[in-house]
Enzyme design. Structure first.
Site, PDB file in Angstrom:
ATOM      1  N   HIS A   1     137.135  80.363  29.951  1.00 37.46           N
ATOM      2  CA  HIS A   1     136.798  81.850  29.619  1.00 37.46           C
ATOM      3  C   HIS A   1     137.259  82.283  28.442  1.00 37.46           C
ATOM      4  O   HIS A   1     136.544  81.674  27.542  1.00 37.46           O
ATOM      5  CB  HIS A   1     137.149  82.659  31.161  1.00 37.46           C
ATOM      6  CG  HIS A   1     136.427  83.888  31.286  1.00 37.46           C
ATOM      7  ND1 HIS A   1     135.666  84.435  30.650  1.00 37.46           N
ATOM      8  CD2 HIS A   1     137.108  85.105  32.347  1.00 37.46           C
ATOM      9  CE1 HIS A   1     135.135  85.776  31.096  1.00 37.46           C
ATOM     10  NE2 HIS A   1     136.072  85.782  31.986  1.00 37.46           N
TER      11      HIS A   1
ATOM     12  N   HIS B   1     127.433  77.166  28.013  1.00 37.07           N
ATOM     13  CA  HIS B   1     127.967  78.489  28.643  1.00 37.07           C
ATOM     14  C   HIS B   1     127.181  78.453  30.149  1.00 37.07           C
ATOM     15  O   HIS B   1     126.309  77.648  30.290  1.00 37.07           O
ATOM     16  CB  HIS B   1     127.139  79.475  27.899  1.00 37.07           C
ATOM     17  CG  HIS B   1     127.870  81.119  28.240  1.00 37.07           C
ATOM     18  ND1 HIS B   1     127.306  81.558  29.451  1.00 37.07           N
ATOM     19  CD2 HIS B   1     128.700  81.531  27.875  1.00 37.07           C
ATOM     20  CE1 HIS B   1     127.856  82.590  29.564  1.00 37.07           C
ATOM     21  NE2 HIS B   1     128.980  82.730  28.780  1.00 37.07           N
TER      22      HIS B   1
ATOM     23  N   ASP C   1     132.247  82.402  21.034  1.00 36.01           N
ATOM     24  CA  ASP C   1     133.701  82.340  20.889  1.00 36.01           C
ATOM     25  C   ASP C   1     134.068  80.939  19.671  1.00 36.01           C
ATOM     26  O   ASP C   1     134.878  81.207  19.206  1.00 36.01           O
ATOM     27  CB  ASP C   1     134.277  81.757  22.155  1.00 36.01           C
ATOM     28  CG  ASP C   1     134.645  83.123  23.302  1.00 36.01           C
ATOM     29  OD1 ASP C   1     134.766  84.251  22.422  1.00 36.01           O
ATOM     30  OD2 ASP C   1     134.444  82.771  24.138  1.00 36.01           O
TER      31      ASP C   1
HETATM   32  N1  CMC Z   1     131.839  69.591  25.789  1.00 38.71           N
HETATM   33  C1  CMC Z   1     131.204  68.559  26.453  1.00 38.71           C
HETATM   34  N2  CMC Z   1     130.549  68.404  27.431  1.00 38.71           N
HETATM   35  C2  CMC Z   1     130.090  69.498  27.968  1.00 38.71           C
HETATM   36  C3  CMC Z   1     130.594  70.735  27.606  1.00 38.71           C
HETATM   37  C4  CMC Z   1     131.424  70.789  26.445  1.00 38.71           C
HETATM   38  N3  CMC Z   1     132.105  71.873  25.922  1.00 38.71           N
HETATM   39  N4  CMC Z   1     130.177  71.828  28.443  1.00 38.71           N
HETATM   40  C5  CMC Z   1     129.401  71.176  29.306  1.00 38.71           C
HETATM   41  N5  CMC Z   1     129.459  69.867  29.287  1.00 38.71           N
HETATM   42  C6  CMC Z   1     128.821  68.866  30.087  1.00 38.71           C
HETATM   43  C7  CMC Z   1     129.400  68.517  31.134  1.00 38.71           C
HETATM   44  O1  CMC Z   1     130.169  67.444  31.264  1.00 38.71           O
HETATM   45  C8  CMC Z   1     128.021  68.471  32.083  1.00 38.71           C
HETATM   46  O2  CMC Z   1     127.759  66.946  31.760  1.00 38.71           O
HETATM   47  P1  CMC Z   1     127.119  65.840  33.020  1.00 38.71           P
HETATM   48  O3  CMC Z   1     125.890  66.825  33.443  1.00 38.71           O
HETATM   49  O4  CMC Z   1     126.392  64.704  32.182  1.00 38.71           O
HETATM   50  O5  CMC Z   1     128.122  65.855  33.941  1.00 38.71           O
HETATM   51  C9  CMC Z   1     127.168  69.259  31.633  1.00 38.71           C
HETATM   52  O6  CMC Z   1     127.502  69.376  30.228  1.00 38.71           O
HETATM   53  C10 CMC Z   1     126.931  70.507  32.496  1.00 38.71           C
HETATM   54  O7  CMC Z   1     128.338  71.086  32.564  1.00 38.71           O
HETATM   55  P2  CMC Z   1     128.975  71.988  33.663  1.00 38.71           P
HETATM   56  O8  CMC Z   1     130.624  71.789  33.410  1.00 38.71           O
HETATM   57  O9  CMC Z   1     128.305  71.779  34.936  1.00 38.71           O
HETATM   58  O10 CMC Z   1     128.791  73.682  32.958  1.00 38.71           O
HETATM   59  P3  CMC Z   1     129.321  74.845  33.575  1.00 38.71           P
HETATM   60  O11 CMC Z   1     128.260  75.537  33.688  1.00 38.71           O
HETATM   61  O12 CMC Z   1     130.152  74.694  34.796  1.00 38.71           O
HETATM   62  O13 CMC Z   1     130.419  75.197  32.411  1.00 38.71           O
HETATM   63  C11 CMC Z   1     131.693  76.007  30.573  1.00 38.71           C
HETATM   64  C12 CMC Z   1     130.083  76.091  31.163  1.00 38.71           C
HETATM   65  C13 CMC Z   1     131.391  77.034  29.643  1.00 38.71           C
HETATM   66  C14 CMC Z   1     132.810  76.320  31.524  1.00 38.71           C
HETATM   67  C15 CMC Z   1     131.562  74.772  29.797  1.00 38.71           C
HETATM   68  O14 CMC Z   1     130.457  74.531  29.138  1.00 38.71           O
HETATM   69  C16 CMC Z   1     132.820  74.408  29.186  1.00 38.71           C
HETATM   70  O15 CMC Z   1     133.817  74.024  29.374  1.00 38.71           O
HETATM   71  N6  CMC Z   1     132.646  74.828  27.637  1.00 38.71           N
HETATM   72  C17 CMC Z   1     134.101  74.934  26.802  1.00 38.71           C
HETATM   73  C18 CMC Z   1     134.595  75.929  27.092  1.00 38.71           C
HETATM   74  C19 CMC Z   1     134.223  77.442  26.453  1.00 38.71           C
HETATM   75  O16 CMC Z   1     133.473  77.331  25.389  1.00 38.71           O
HETATM   76  N7  CMC Z   1     133.972  78.474  27.178  1.00 38.71           N
HETATM   77  C20 CMC Z   1     133.479  79.737  26.592  1.00 38.71           C
HETATM   78  C21 CMC Z   1     132.472  80.132  27.221  1.00 38.71           C
HETATM   79  S1  CMC Z   1     131.816  81.727  26.403  1.00 38.71           S
HETATM   80  C22 CMC Z   1     133.024  82.973  26.629  1.00 38.71           C
HETATM   81  C23 CMC Z   1     132.745  83.643  28.056  1.00 38.71           C
HETATM   82  O17 CMC Z   1     131.531  84.209  28.042  1.00 38.71           O
HETATM   83  O18 CMC Z   1     133.511  83.675  28.876  1.00 38.71           O
END
Ligand code: CMC
Length: 431
Positions: free
Chosen positions: A266, A307, A365
């Site tokens: 987050h 995101h 971010d």
């Molecule tokens: N790097 C590599 N792979 C990723 C990433 C990443 N940053 N984010 C998602 N993926 C992949 C994930 O492994 C999955 O792949 P597969 O379908 O092959 O299994 C696919 O993309 C979908 O990911 P998810 O985990 O289902 O997506 P989510 O909606 O649960 O997660 C997130 C969203 C923001 C937690 C995630 O993208 C992440 O961990 N990003 C890095 C941390 C980050 O920058 N967070 C800030 C968000 S913006 C600030 C805010 O509004 O809070």
């Protein structure tokens, strides 16, 4: 025509259940499942992927189209034309202020910027190397021990006073958590400066020298605050609502929001982005880290990418990207190795099939971390600044919840998967 009812049917002889459908002014319709419990079934939705937990008038996001509106106004227009207090007023009152209203509001906020003198002792109880977020959680929580004269959450006037106190004092608290780390004297707020300048002054000035905030950097900082001010029912805002739903006081509720924001998935992402860039260290190592990000056996993720809601483009990222270039130009940092590395990583990830097919774009971010780094703000303060900005949204959402006649204590149910009833076994008979 929009459907007005949804029917759940079961694949046995159980009677089907008819549920009403509700429509907002924009966004997905929702199925009103409140009566489901009476039929002996719950819904299962870990992570609230498909659950609307409340109704709200404040922020609207369309993740597919990349839209973010505060009270109907597109974020691009607010970031271009408003200052942060105007945006805070909008979030709290639902309308942009006119000149008299903003002057009045600015006056009220200015009159609350100082901290109770005893609060400085709370700072002094922490280790010098404590993370600013740890200090903020503690100090904001402890405000309930100082400002308890207006904590009746069902009294709109009390809510307004607490909201003003939080909005006014949070920059002082964030800046002091940094000064305490450094071992420098706390700088008191200067009310002739605007909200953003005042924070920069409390961060970087010392009592020994005159300090004038750079106007380009102050405006860039103000944009960071505006872009982070609210974001619908994200983890920290939902935390504020859940904690507040029991009637908890505003300072305890916001302290809980800060705790939730701290996580790297987050608000911690901006700090994690810079840590990642430092770890990568050199453009020549980008490929290695991109490979790791794609490797499902490796927990490494590219921080600042992806995101939960924005699946095409984070509109805040587009604004911050432009600001990022303005700040790097203003400071003559275009050739700094760290910023070159960030720009190269952005380029490679935007072209890579893995990231493109999963719609993983740089989020706000990624760029806000780079801007704050360029401004000389240390990594450990990034999330604290996010918390400072988001306080505006948290208090607006907390007030909205307390004013909502439909609000109830948050109490999710569960799908129980543990042991069913069994008989107690005395300790000498246990395996
Ligand atoms: N790097 C590599 N792979 C990723 C990433 C990443 N940053 N984010 C998602 N993926 C992949 C994930 O492994 C999955 O792949 P597969 O379908 O092959 O299994 C696919 O993309 C979908 O990911 P998810 O985990 O289902 O997506 P989510 O909606 O649960 O997660 C997130 C969203 C923001 C937690 C995630 O993208 C992440 O961990 N990003 C890095 C941390 C980050 O920058 N967070 C800030 C968000 S913006 C600030 C805010 O509004 O809070």
């Amino acid at each position: 025509m929009k459907p007005t009812k949804a029917t759940i049917t079961f694949d046995n002889d159980a009677k089907s259940i008819e549920l009403p459908m509700l429509s907002g002014t924009a966004g997905n319709d929702v199925i009103d499942i409140r009566s489901l419990g009476k039929h002996g079934v719950f819904t299962y939705d870990p992570g609230f992927m498909s659950t609307a937990a409340c109704q709200s008038n404040i922020t609207f996001i369309d993740g597919e189209k990349g839209l973010l509106h505060y009270c109907g106004y597109p974020i691009e227009q607010l970031a271009e034309h408003c200052n942060f207090l105007e945006v805070s007023y909008l979030l709290m009152h639902g309308e942009l202020p006119n000149t008299a209203q903003i002057n009045d509001f600015t006056g009220i906020i200015s009159s609350h910027t100082m901290l109770h003198d005893q609060l400085s002792n709370i700072f002094r109880g922490f280790r010098r190397d404590a993370h600013p977020m740890a200090v903020m959680i503690g100090v904001v929580g402890s405000m309930s021990a100082f400002y308890f004269d207006a904590m009746d959450v069902y009294n709109p006037q009390h809510r307004a006073i607490s909201a003003h106190r939080l909005l006014a004092k949070i920059p002082t608290i964030a800046a002091w958590s940094y000064k305490y780390n450094l071992g420098q004297p706390f700088m008191h707020p200067k009310n002739k400066l605007n909200y953003a300048e005042n924070f920069i002054h409390m961060m970087f000035a010392t009592p020994c020298e005159e300090y004038t905030p750079n106007p380009v950097l102050a405006r860039a900082f103000e944009k960071i605050l505006i872009l982070h001010a609210d974001h619908e029912q994200n983890a920290s805002t939902s935390t504020v609502r859940l904690v507040g739903s029991s009637g908890a006081n505003p300072f305890a509720s916001i302290a809980a929001g800060i705790a939730s924001l701290w996580g790297p998935a987050h608000g911690g992402a901006n700090e994690a982005t810079l840590q990642m860039l430092e770890e990568i260290g050199d453009v020549s190592r980008i490929d290695e880290f991109i490979k790791r990000a794609k490797d499902k056996t490796d927990s490494f993720r590219l921080m600042g990418f992806g995101h939960r809601v924005y699946r095409n483009m984070d509109p805040r990222a587009a604004i911050m990207r432009k600001t990022c270039h303005e700040v790097l130009n203003e400071l003559g940092l275009q050739d700094d190795p760290m910023f070159k590395l960030a720009m190269e990583l952005e380029k490679i990830a935007l072209e890579d099939e893995y990231f493109v097919s999963r719609k993983l774009y740089p989020n706000v971010d990624f760029y806000s971390g780079i801007v704050m780094r360029a401004m000389g703000i240390p990594n450990s303060m990034f999330t604290a600044i996010f918390a400072l900005a988001r306080t505006a949204g948290w208090i607006a959402q907390w007030s909205e919840m307390n004013a909502d006649p439909e609000h109830k204590i948050g109490r999710p149910r569960q799908l129980y998967t543990g042991e069913t009833r069994r008989e107690f076994v005395p300790i000498d008979k246990r395996a």
